[in-house]
Write a protein that holds these residues in place. Sequence first.
Motif, PDB file in Angstrom:
ATOM      1  N   ALA A 186       0.803  -1.143   0.028  1.00 31.00           N
ATOM      2  CA  ALA A 186      -0.075  -0.049   0.075  1.00 31.00           C
ATOM      3  C   ALA A 186       0.918   1.168   0.072  1.00 31.00           C
ATOM      4  CB  ALA A 186      -0.938   0.118   1.051  1.00 31.00           C
ATOM      5  N   PHE A 187       1.970   1.229   0.544  1.00 36.76           N
ATOM      6  CA  PHE A 187       2.820   2.434   0.839  1.00 36.76           C
ATOM      7  C   PHE A 187       3.408   2.709  -0.720  1.00 36.76           C
ATOM      8  CE2 PHE A 187       7.327   3.573   1.027  1.00 36.76           C
ATOM      9  CZ  PHE A 187       7.359   4.997   1.427  1.00 36.76           C
ATOM     10  N   PHE A 188       4.008   1.605  -1.335  1.00 44.26           N
ATOM     11  CA  PHE A 188       4.545   1.793  -2.405  1.00 44.26           C
ATOM     12  C   PHE A 188       3.539   2.113  -3.672  1.00 44.26           C
ATOM     13  CE2 PHE A 188       7.861  -0.876  -0.641  1.00 44.26           C
ATOM     14  CZ  PHE A 188       8.884  -0.099  -0.799  1.00 44.26           C
ATOM     15  N   GLN A 189       2.378   1.588  -3.537  1.00 46.39           N
ATOM     16  CA  GLN A 189       1.410   1.911  -4.554  1.00 46.39           C
ATOM     17  C   GLN A 189       0.951   3.240  -4.341  1.00 46.39           C
ATOM     18  OE1 GLN A 189      -1.504  -1.151  -3.532  1.00 46.39           O
ATOM     19  NE2 GLN A 189      -0.373  -2.599  -4.674  1.00 46.39           N
ATOM     20  N   GLY A 190       0.842   3.896  -2.824  1.00 46.75           N
ATOM     21  CA  GLY A 190       0.347   4.976  -2.592  1.00 46.75           C
ATOM     22  C   GLY A 190       1.422   6.298  -3.011  1.00 46.75           C
ATOM     23  N   LEU A 191       2.719   5.917  -3.136  1.00 45.66           N
ATOM     24  CA  LEU A 191       3.645   6.744  -3.826  1.00 45.66           C
ATOM     25  C   LEU A 191       3.271   7.058  -5.102  1.00 45.66           C
ATOM     26  CD1 LEU A 191       7.029   5.358  -2.363  1.00 45.66           C
ATOM     27  CD2 LEU A 191       6.293   7.583  -1.823  1.00 45.66           C
ATOM     28  N   LYS A 192       3.018   5.986  -6.076  1.00 50.88           N
ATOM     29  CA  LYS A 192       2.527   6.288  -7.388  1.00 50.88           C
ATOM     30  C   LYS A 192       1.495   7.241  -7.364  1.00 50.88           C
ATOM     31  CE  LYS A 192       4.930   2.154  -8.943  1.00 50.88           C
ATOM     32  NZ  LYS A 192       4.873   0.694  -9.654  1.00 50.88           N
ATOM     33  N   ALA A 193       0.133   6.570  -6.625  1.00 48.68           N
ATOM     34  CA  ALA A 193      -0.822   7.321  -6.557  1.00 48.68           C
ATOM     35  C   ALA A 193      -0.873   8.795  -6.301  1.00 48.68           C
ATOM     36  CB  ALA A 193      -1.973   6.526  -5.890  1.00 48.68           C
ATOM     37  N   ALA A 194      -0.024   9.172  -5.355  1.00 45.72           N
ATOM     38  CA  ALA A 194      -0.092  10.761  -4.836  1.00 45.72           C
ATOM     39  C   ALA A 194       0.750  11.744  -6.069  1.00 45.72           C
ATOM     40  CB  ALA A 194       1.122  10.591  -3.699  1.00 45.72           C
ATOM     41  N   MET A 195       1.129  10.892  -6.838  1.00 44.96           N
ATOM     42  CA  MET A 195       1.784  11.857  -8.011  1.00 44.96           C
ATOM     43  C   MET A 195       0.589  12.556  -8.798  1.00 44.96           C
ATOM     44  SD  MET A 195       5.049  11.781  -8.128  1.00 44.96           S
ATOM     45  CE  MET A 195       5.703  12.158  -9.675  1.00 44.96           C
ATOM     46  N   GLU A 196      -0.376  11.688  -8.926  1.00 43.06           N
ATOM     47  CA  GLU A 196      -1.626  12.422  -9.338  1.00 43.06           C
ATOM     48  C   GLU A 196      -2.895  12.863  -8.640  1.00 43.06           C
ATOM     49  OE1 GLU A 196      -1.367  12.613 -12.859  1.00 43.06           O
ATOM     50  OE2 GLU A 196       0.519  11.286 -12.648  1.00 43.06           O
ATOM     51  N   SER A 197      -2.549  12.920  -7.487  1.00 46.12           N
ATOM     52  CA  SER A 197      -3.584  13.216  -6.361  1.00 46.12           C
ATOM     53  C   SER A 197      -3.720  14.694  -6.366  1.00 46.12           C
ATOM     54  CB  SER A 197      -3.186  12.854  -5.031  1.00 46.12           C
ATOM     55  OG  SER A 197      -4.138  13.290  -4.219  1.00 46.12           O
ATOM     56  N   PRO A 198      -5.055  15.289  -6.311  1.00 48.09           N
ATOM     57  CA  PRO A 198      -5.137  16.541  -6.311  1.00 48.09           C
ATOM     58  C   PRO A 198      -5.113  17.249  -4.903  1.00 48.09           C
ATOM     59  CG  PRO A 198      -7.475  15.491  -6.392  1.00 48.09           C
ATOM     60  CD  PRO A 198      -6.299  14.551  -6.652  1.00 48.09           C
TER      61      PRO A 198
END
Length: 358
Positions: A186-198
Amino acid sequence: VQCVYILGCLLLAGTVSLGSTAEILENGLPILWAQTASQVSDLPIQNGILTPNPWNFLHRMSLYRLVIVATDPFKGSLGTNTTDSPLWGLALQLGWMLTSGRLADPTGATTCGLQTGDTSCISTQSWWGCINYFVSALPFLSGAQQGFMGPEVQVRMQVPADAEDLCTTYANCTALYPDAMSKWNAFFQGLKAAMESPLPDNEKKDYLLGLYWTAQMASIYASAACNARQSHYSSAEVSFANNWLHSAEYVSAVRFHSSLEKSVLFLSPLPSRVLQDAPNTADLSQEETHTLYIFSWMNSIDTLLGGTLIRAWRSAMCSVDAREKGREMLEQLVLNPSFPTSTVFSLITMTCSAQSTT
């Protein structure tokens, strides 16, 4: 009453910042950092499978270096400096374990980790080395699985015969410690997802640190598998070890940003040698003995109160703003002995509404 106890703990903790004696840096970076692998191909590869030896200090420290380098492009709101990754805290922690002698064979049966033997050896009998395995090997295996080490990189940790109780592959670790591995995923996936987070940067930062600390604490809970190794140590060292684990509950609750610079402040006062029941701690510095006292006192009070101390602290750290203030407060308590106690009290006594951000 709970708040008064917490306040007392934190006021005492504020006196930790008198200096340091623990050796944790070398040229501004973790111990022996310059000798670690700078790219995945620097580690052993057998039949197309990456096979690092986590019982070699340089290999284990390399796991941290490679994960930090691989995730730096994704850390975004965590900071723009190369020292802003929260994983620096774990790398520094491993260095402290080495220089304080906590990675050496505590049984005396071998010279592993001793100056008279292989100084790069991490003993499979070391409780500290075992605990650290769960916050080094597991996140590396998860990061590789999530593609951070390159496309389709397979990893199998080398394992000595007397450490077969520990997992070595992503599949094996997931089967044995599903909660810890899912939290690192979840942490590593969250790093990627945060790049596109508003979301605003402060909320993204809080979110990522939340994922990171949830994963780290899940690894710590999973490391109960190491408990039998505590029998090799003195009661004083075992007490410190358990108090040290307990302190992580407070740090994780505020989602501490364990960058290199900030982690140094909290690791420097840790005891620079393995503790023995006698002759006490007369050779330790004032900073080290005070840290031992604080850890012991906080754990003892929490035990006496049936766990209400840590529950009250977690309750206070209930929103983005509260956690941000909590981090600032902890830093001030370490850096600034004159930090106003009224601010601490007002922060601890605050309550969260149902609408607070989690």
